[in-house]
Design an enzyme around this catalytic site. Structure first.
Site, PDB file in Angstrom:
ATOM      1  N   THR A   1      23.860  38.691  22.619  1.00 15.16           N
ATOM      2  CA  THR A   1      23.774  37.623  21.627  1.00 15.16           C
ATOM      3  C   THR A   1      23.785  36.249  22.296  1.00 15.16           C
ATOM      4  O   THR A   1      23.035  35.357  21.916  1.00 15.16           O
ATOM      5  CB  THR A   1      24.963  37.742  20.642  1.00 15.16           C
ATOM      6  OG1 THR A   1      24.930  39.030  20.039  1.00 15.16           O
ATOM      7  CG2 THR A   1      24.901  36.661  19.579  1.00 15.16           C
TER       8      THR A   1
ATOM      9  N   LYS B   1      32.301  49.647  23.158  1.00 18.42           N
ATOM     10  CA  LYS B   1      31.565  48.959  22.111  1.00 18.42           C
ATOM     11  C   LYS B   1      30.413  49.886  21.783  1.00 18.42           C
ATOM     12  O   LYS B   1      29.476  50.052  22.578  1.00 18.42           O
ATOM     13  CB  LYS B   1      31.035  47.600  22.596  1.00 18.42           C
ATOM     14  CG  LYS B   1      30.172  46.909  21.553  1.00 18.42           C
ATOM     15  CD  LYS B   1      29.520  45.627  22.077  1.00 18.42           C
ATOM     16  CE  LYS B   1      28.616  45.026  21.014  1.00 18.42           C
ATOM     17  NZ  LYS B   1      27.872  43.845  21.523  1.00 18.42           N
TER      18      LYS B   1
ATOM     19  N   TYR C   1      29.821  49.327  26.996  1.00 19.91           N
ATOM     20  CA  TYR C   1      28.913  49.000  25.900  1.00 19.91           C
ATOM     21  C   TYR C   1      27.790  50.034  25.822  1.00 19.91           C
ATOM     22  O   TYR C   1      27.029  50.177  26.776  1.00 19.91           O
ATOM     23  CB  TYR C   1      28.372  47.594  26.184  1.00 19.91           C
ATOM     24  CG  TYR C   1      27.428  46.972  25.190  1.00 19.91           C
ATOM     25  CD1 TYR C   1      27.287  47.432  23.886  1.00 19.91           C
ATOM     26  CD2 TYR C   1      26.669  45.869  25.569  1.00 19.91           C
ATOM     27  CE1 TYR C   1      26.420  46.805  23.004  1.00 19.91           C
ATOM     28  CE2 TYR C   1      25.803  45.237  24.692  1.00 19.91           C
ATOM     29  CZ  TYR C   1      25.689  45.716  23.408  1.00 19.91           C
ATOM     30  OH  TYR C   1      24.823  45.094  22.543  1.00 19.91           O
TER      31      TYR C   1
ATOM     32  N   ILE D   1      32.858  43.986  17.525  1.00 19.04           N
ATOM     33  CA  ILE D   1      32.295  42.916  18.339  1.00 19.04           C
ATOM     34  C   ILE D   1      31.104  42.433  17.556  1.00 19.04           C
ATOM     35  O   ILE D   1      30.102  43.143  17.411  1.00 19.04           O
ATOM     36  CB  ILE D   1      31.930  43.414  19.746  1.00 19.04           C
ATOM     37  CG1 ILE D   1      33.228  43.841  20.452  1.00 19.04           C
ATOM     38  CG2 ILE D   1      31.206  42.321  20.531  1.00 19.04           C
ATOM     39  CD1 ILE D   1      33.059  44.345  21.870  1.00 19.04           C
TER      40      ILE D   1
END
Lengths: 313, 313, 313, 313
Positions: free
Chosen positions: A58, A172, A144, A211
């Site tokens: 992001t 995540k 992740y 998250i």
């Protein structure tokens, strides 16, 4: 750090409920807009966000040079490190780069790292274990899994192996709540990586939190969703969640924050703004929650010519 | 270059039939082993290979710093540029990095670039067009579609748009021969990116040739498959093709070339060698074609302790 | 920062009396030894040092990559920034590099920069003004004149021009006390850059203090020399001052700290340890002041084979 | 390379008489202007220049990032390497950087390197020997002594030690002809680094030739001065030599080539153009030799506003 201090840091980090994958705002020349960043982060803290992913997908870490990436982590630690957990996205598909960046991130004071599996290049299970153990040795880390980006799912048995590392904070996980439920049932700490599933992830699948991308815009509402079950609010945000991912993230988020007047309308290529039609739809959705967007004094559908695209910076 | 010269370069490059995505060999410290590289490339040229992808996914460009990547392109141009087409993999998921590397690659004399869509970060269709047009403006380019790595298929309409750019050489397409047939029927130049489908791609689906991994090992046989239909030889290689992709490429290739005695057994992480069982199977397959492996004087199943894994270099 | 805050920072920094150009210790592989660095800095603070030059010529900033240099600044700010002024040596003979590093240094929280004139490349007076004004615009800065290193003295009229910049903190002047006296008589703030002249610089030539090499070893004694006139102590240190500069700094300092057991005996080339004879002389001088060397439990003449020279790191 | 080939390369390089420290021209954005560079180099070759220093102090290597520096070397090799000796200035005051750049330069085909002693940081005699032997091991090298820039003269005994290295090509010596005469009397190959002394250096002090700044402007005349004694021409150029060094080189050269219309008037800071008065004087001197400036169709005194100064690129 002494082992006991590391231990307590790990324990504290494992309980973070709302972590924002924070947007990186740019100046017209494509460099970081640190005052705008600081304003974003301050509002995040005010609204109850407990942790930040700095330079995540992001935050467009993949569009940063490592020196500016580590600088942004250091800046965040120095300015806000006593108020919010700073988690640097120092993963890479190159083990060498991941090790170097992670080492530097911890040297400048980040509390934890986010570690991706080697996207694009991919590797074998043995390679995954080698990679993750190497980076976990550097300090506390969230792992992740986002196969829609990496081209390779991290298999369950790899997760169940690395989760015993003393620096492992949790997954995540972006592949859905059944997977999260399975992991948490086995004692693997998890954050949801999907805003639209995060309420249920936390309240029914055992995830500790999320998250979040959406919390860049409405941190207080996301905080509420994590604090207690609230199916009505969650349902009311469905269209906004959907719109924020109508193109690969962070295209919609970047467009949204610009239309809210919170960042300059500057895109580093290959990201470009949403289309006019998409912007109109988004502006309506954002206006509907405007009171929950901290710092926003009005949402405006912007025109093509107002956006600045930067290919070289 | 004058326009006419660029034109003739583009026309010549469009007709390359056998392009090798060449392996990058390493010294024990993880740096490039240029003498081993030069030996590999010389044998490629002797056996009829017409082009090289330098620092492709096979050559582990994603594990190189840009300065060593551009250096390897420059080295290849200087040492072999009059005998073989040098195509630098100067693509990136960051438009800025792709532009910078592509500009540098052309400045040091590469003949063309290989351009990937923005993997991992991904982008919208408008972003894809923006990215590809930016890099195509730098010089002749092959566009590479491999959604199994990038997490994002390049849509047909994007391909049909950018294929009219005067620097567009064609697609390296990894999604199968029906897609290739569709493209070539519309006049879009294509190379197969899958060795096991390349014979049919060339002889029945209209592809001009292949960008090959297997040709690192058996360049002469791959040259034969591209030169004329030869279903028997193609069928005989089926198991070898399959083995070379039993783990994410270039894990098996790296293992194979080490077991053939053609490169030092050095892996940059996150790549690690195949397992003992996989190595045994591969050694048998390689031994069966040993006479076609230039420079190979014997294939040997290597032991775990013989391999060197490099995490920092 | 708001202008008033910058103003008060500038005023505070202008009054620092004892600033150490701190040594950067290394691990055997040539990377930074941060625990050793932190121990050094902690002892500096305990003994009254008020500021640090990070990555100065003493700290071997010219042997660092910019990313590790900025990382060290960020690390220092994060670990010690509330206890000591952190001044990053982000100058360069390239204006572009100086601007980039200085910008990054301020972004990670350094309090001021040290700015050298363009050494080796040199430039005209007009070029000097252009360079210094560019970097002074980034934040508070000390300007460093050391013609014995740079090959070019900064002329008085250039100093008298730039000293009116609101971010100008003062000169680090290495050309002697008459020059300092002349500057201070005209209101230009000065630090001596020569330990052997610093007592007189402060007490008779108007300098505010010293940027010291010797204070790495005996911070308390140097603090005393700055706090009040003490000709006897100053005279007693004459031989030690002289020895510390018997070869280009920081060769003797590096050797001294290793012989005191405070850093690993690792040298980044082109620095190499002092000769055996020089080491013997130094060990005697250091032993004589050992009680003033914080953390030192014994001085030992080391042997050639104990030193590690690192050419690639 | 095989030893015999290296030997013959070394022998050939030792006899180069006219080597130009070639100017690097820039585009308005501060990036390299390769077409202008290629035109400059082509004219150098036509007028009898036998070698080039790429990215020397004249070519502003100290204002380049290493990746663009190595790229320029590779570009030069690829475009002109069969017509002129390409000598990359891959020296540095950091041994690590010098080794890395020198290794890369040889990998991309440069014929030799130029090696400076560690300027600014300086080191001991033992450090100098260590540094020079390390870089000489990489390939043929000219060693450069210019204490007016480096702050440290390379002592005679260091030169007499390293000159026996098989890769030592000779000294570029800037401290005057008596020193050169002493060296050449002892069999040390030398080039003069001072244009105004180069005629006598070659014809009376035993130097093999010159590494010239002036030959960027009047290559044919400098070629003549090296080819045979010509005291009259040498005397006639005295004022031009003097003007070219009225400010630290390459300030006057940059101004001259811009006023001759051969490069864009772009300066990377900290270099800025000569003053109006200096430009007028230079224009008159250049006009007087205009027929000897290849490619020059007219000399014009330029105005301040025509020059572009680039601080960030």
């Amino acid at each position: 750090l002494p082992a006991s201090e590391t231990r307590s840091t790990v324990d504290r980090l494992k309980k973070l409920r709302l972590i924002t994958a924070v947007k990186t705002p740019y100046l017209a020349n494509g460099k970081f807009d640190l005052p705008a960043y600081d304003a974003l982060v301050s509002r995040q803290i005010e609204k109850g966000v407990e942790g930040l992913i700095v330079g995540g997908t992001t935050g467009e870490g993949h569009l940063m040079s490592w020196d500016e990436h580590v600088m942004l982590i250091a800046h965040t630690v120095n300015a806000f490190g006593d108020k919010i957990a700073v988690i640097g996205n120092t993963g890479s598909n190159s083990t060498r780069e991941a090790l170097h960046a992670t080492e530097q991130g911890f040297a400048v004071g980040m509390h934890a790292s986010l570690q991706i599996n080697p996207y694009y290049g991919k590797t074998s299970k043995a390679g995954l274990l080698n990679h993750f153990n190497a980076v976990l040795n550097e300090g506390p880390a969230i792992v992740y899994n986002v196969p829609g980006r990496t081209g390779q799912d991290i298999p369950d048995d790899v997760v169940l192996d690395i989760c015993s590392h003393s620096n492992f904070l949790g997954m995540k996980e972006c592949t859905g709540n059944p997977r999260i439920k399975n992991y948490t049932s086995k004692g693997v700490n998890c954050w949801s990586g999907n805003d639209d599933e995060s309420h249920d992830a936390r309240h029914t699948a055992g995830a500790v939190g999320v998250i979040s991308v959406t919390s860049n815009v409405i941190p207080g509402l996301m905080h509420g969703l994590m604090a207690a079950p609230d199916a009505a609010t969650n349902a009311s945000l469905k269209e906004l969640f959907s719109w924020l991912f109508c193109e690969p993230n962070p295209i919609a988020l970047n467009t949204a924050l610009a239309m809210c007047g919170l960042v300059r309308p500057v895109f580093r290529l290959p990201y470009v703004p949403l289309s006019r039609a998409q912007r109109e739809k988004g502006a309506a959705l954002l206006t509907a929650v405007q009171e929950h967007i901290p710092g926003c004094t009005g949402v405006r559908v912007m025109e093509d010519h107002e956006f600045i695209l930067v290919g070289r910076h």
